[in-house]
Structure formats: structure tokens, C-alpha cells
Motif scaffolding. Structure first.
Motif, PDB file in Angstrom:
ATOM      1  N   GLY A 175      54.106 -42.980  41.103  1.00  0.00           N
ATOM      2  CA  GLY A 175      53.522 -43.911  40.295  1.00  0.00           C
ATOM      3  C   GLY A 175      52.543 -44.770  40.867  1.00  0.00           C
ATOM      4  O   GLY A 175      52.019 -45.854  40.065  1.00  0.00           O
ATOM      5  N   GLU A 176      52.297 -44.913  42.185  1.00  0.00           N
ATOM      6  CA  GLU A 176      51.353 -45.649  42.601  1.00  0.00           C
ATOM      7  C   GLU A 176      49.635 -45.043  42.484  1.00  0.00           C
ATOM      8  O   GLU A 176      49.525 -43.764  42.022  1.00  0.00           O
ATOM      9  N   LYS A 177      48.717 -46.026  42.222  1.00  0.00           N
ATOM     10  CA  LYS A 177      47.294 -45.501  41.790  1.00  0.00           C
ATOM     11  C   LYS A 177      46.558 -45.570  43.336  1.00  0.00           C
ATOM     12  O   LYS A 177      46.576 -46.524  44.045  1.00  0.00           O
ATOM     13  N   LEU A 178      45.888 -44.446  43.170  1.00  0.00           N
ATOM     14  CA  LEU A 178      44.866 -44.391  44.420  1.00  0.00           C
ATOM     15  C   LEU A 178      43.521 -44.973  44.284  1.00  0.00           C
ATOM     16  O   LEU A 178      42.985 -45.038  43.115  1.00  0.00           O
ATOM     17  N   PHE A 222      38.728 -50.994  48.616  1.00  0.00           N
ATOM     18  CA  PHE A 222      38.994 -49.928  47.906  1.00  0.00           C
ATOM     19  C   PHE A 222      40.267 -49.249  47.884  1.00  0.00           C
ATOM     20  O   PHE A 222      40.401 -48.069  47.388  1.00  0.00           O
ATOM     21  N   GLY A 223      41.380 -49.930  48.215  1.00  0.00           N
ATOM     22  CA  GLY A 223      42.743 -49.419  47.954  1.00  0.00           C
ATOM     23  C   GLY A 223      43.400 -49.121  49.298  1.00  0.00           C
ATOM     24  O   GLY A 223      42.733 -49.108  50.262  1.00  0.00           O
ATOM     25  N   ALA A 224      44.667 -49.298  49.448  1.00  0.00           N
ATOM     26  CA  ALA A 224      45.637 -48.789  50.398  1.00  0.00           C
ATOM     27  C   ALA A 224      45.367 -47.620  50.905  1.00  0.00           C
ATOM     28  O   ALA A 224      45.112 -46.564  50.208  1.00  0.00           O
ATOM     29  N   GLY A 225      45.642 -47.074  52.258  1.00  0.00           N
ATOM     30  CA  GLY A 225      45.817 -45.801  52.687  1.00  0.00           C
ATOM     31  C   GLY A 225      47.039 -45.025  52.169  1.00  0.00           C
ATOM     32  O   GLY A 225      47.874 -45.784  51.847  1.00  0.00           O
TER      33      GLY A 225
END
Length: 229
Positions: A69-72, A128-131
Motif C-alpha cells: 500500500g505504499e506509494k512510490l 522525490f520520495g523515500a528509497g
């Protein structure tokens, strides 16, 4: 649009520095950091490069986090690919010295950890988002309700155990990395007066909308100029 490309440049610089930090800590020959134990062990087992293993691992973890359920973000995707590419490039060029004694190894290890900390600043600040590995940590924290430290520790202990069984090197550097990286990150962020909690990360769909809207606005401005002429 210039701001977007400036952020993208910071992201890529951060990923390169992260790969550089990893190679420096590896060449310290004091024992690999938790995830590097796994990458090296897996690379030895199946006979491919460490960078390729990093890419494969990142992609698999990315898929798992999406299923959880995480967004990239764009940073997540580039993290999956570029760090592995940069690691192989740096190892292939043999430009990073290899520690020949204990003291030099300790110095290299600490320097490598501070490089990783600086890389984290550039990477996180780009928003820009987490690894993929961090995304997995967040996903498990959300799903299990356990503290983030417990989830991170469990993931890294599992990575160390599997990597060690596959032939990855564990040593004093592994312990130092686990305990000192937090201090290095905290010190670096403090010197740069950077608060990571203030950053709101951008998902892939938000990045797409930003680019699409900017292109629409640019196209509209060009049409207006043409009509004016």
C-alpha cells in the motif's frame, strides 16, 4: 521547471554520493553495512555484480511495498537503479583505495558513513520520495503497528543473517555502521541546518502532473507568442 530540474540534479548527486559512501565503507575491509552484507553475499552466490544485486533487491522490495500500500516516488525508482549502477562503475574504475591496515580501515569507514549521511541530505532534500528499503520499513510499521526502530532493526538483522549465510563479510565495521550512521546523519543535518521532518515527498503521480501541467503552460505561452507575432 528550472526548480524541478534543480531538484532532480540534487537527487542524482545524492544517489551518486550514496554509492560512493557504500564503496568507501566496503573498501575499508572492516565488515560490510547490513544491506551490503546481503548484496555481497548474494552476488557471490549467483555470480553477478554487487550493483546488479542492489538493483534486483531494490526492484523486488519496491514491488512488495506497493503491494503493502505504499506509494512510490521518482526518487524511489531512481534509487532502485542508479545506486547499483554507480556502485559497479566505482568498483570497476578502482578509484577508491583499499584499506591496508586497521587504522586506515577505521578512517575509511567513518568517512564513508559521513558521505552516506551527506548523500541522505541531498536525496531527502530533493523530496522525490523515500528509497525502496525505507518504504518497506514505513509499510511494515504501518501494517504491524510496531515502532519504526523495531521494524528497521528486524529488516536489517534479517538482511545481515541471510547475507552472512551467503558469504557476505561481517566484522566490527558492521557493528560500527549500525550504531554510528545515526550519529553521522544527525551531525551532518545539524551542520547543514536541515530538518528532514519538514520535507513533504512527491509521489510519481504528483511528479507526472507537475511535468504535464508545466508542459501545457509552456505550450500555451508559445501559442500566445506566435499569435502575438
Amino acid at each position: 521547471m528550472k526548480q524541478f530540474y534543480a531538484r532532480l540534479l540534487r537527487l542524482i548527486c545524492g544517489l551518486f554520493l550514496y554509492a560512493l559512501g557504500i564503496v568507501v565503507t566496503m573498501n575499508a575491509h572492516m565488515g560490510y553495512a547490513p544491506w551490503d552484507v546481503f548484496h555481497v553475499g548474494f552476488a557471490k552466490t549467483i555470480g553477478i555484480s554487487i550493483g546488479t544485486v542492489s538493483i534486483i533487491t531494490g526492484v523486488i522490495i519496491g514491488i512488495i511495498t506497493v503491494l503493502l500500500g505504499e506509494k512510490l516516488g521518482l526518487g524511489t525508482i531512481l534509487n532502485m537503479v542508479l545506486i547499483g549502477v554507480f556502485i559497479d562503475m566505482l568498483l570497476g574504475f578502482h578509484i577508491i583505495p583499499v584499506a591496508s591496515n586497521f587504522m586506515f580501515g577505521i578512517i575509511m569507514l567513518i568517512v564513508g558513513l559521513f558521505i552516506i549521511a551527506l548523500a541522505s541530505y541531498f536525496y531527502i532534500e530533493s523530496a522525490f520520495g523515500a528509497g525502496p528499503r525505507d518504504s518497506l520499513m514505513f509499510a511494515l510499521t504501518r501494517k504491524t503497528g510496531l515502532p519504526v526502530g523495531v521494524c528497521r532493526g528486524t529488516i536489517e538483522l534479517l538482511a545481515v543473517f541471510v547475507g552472512w549465510r551467503l558469504g557476505g563479510m561481517i566484522g566490527i565495521g558492521t557493528i560500527i555502521s549500525a550504531f554510528v550512521i545515526g550519529f553521522c546523519v544527525q551531525t551532518t543535518f545539524k551542520l547543514l541546518k536541515f530538518d528532514a521532518t519538514e520535507i513533504k515527498h512527491e509521489t510519481l503521480d504528483q511528479t507526472y502532473k507537475t511535468l504535464f501541467n508545466n508542459k501545457k503552460e509552456q505550450f500555451h505561452e508559445e501559442e500566445v507568442l506566435k499569435k502575438g507575432l
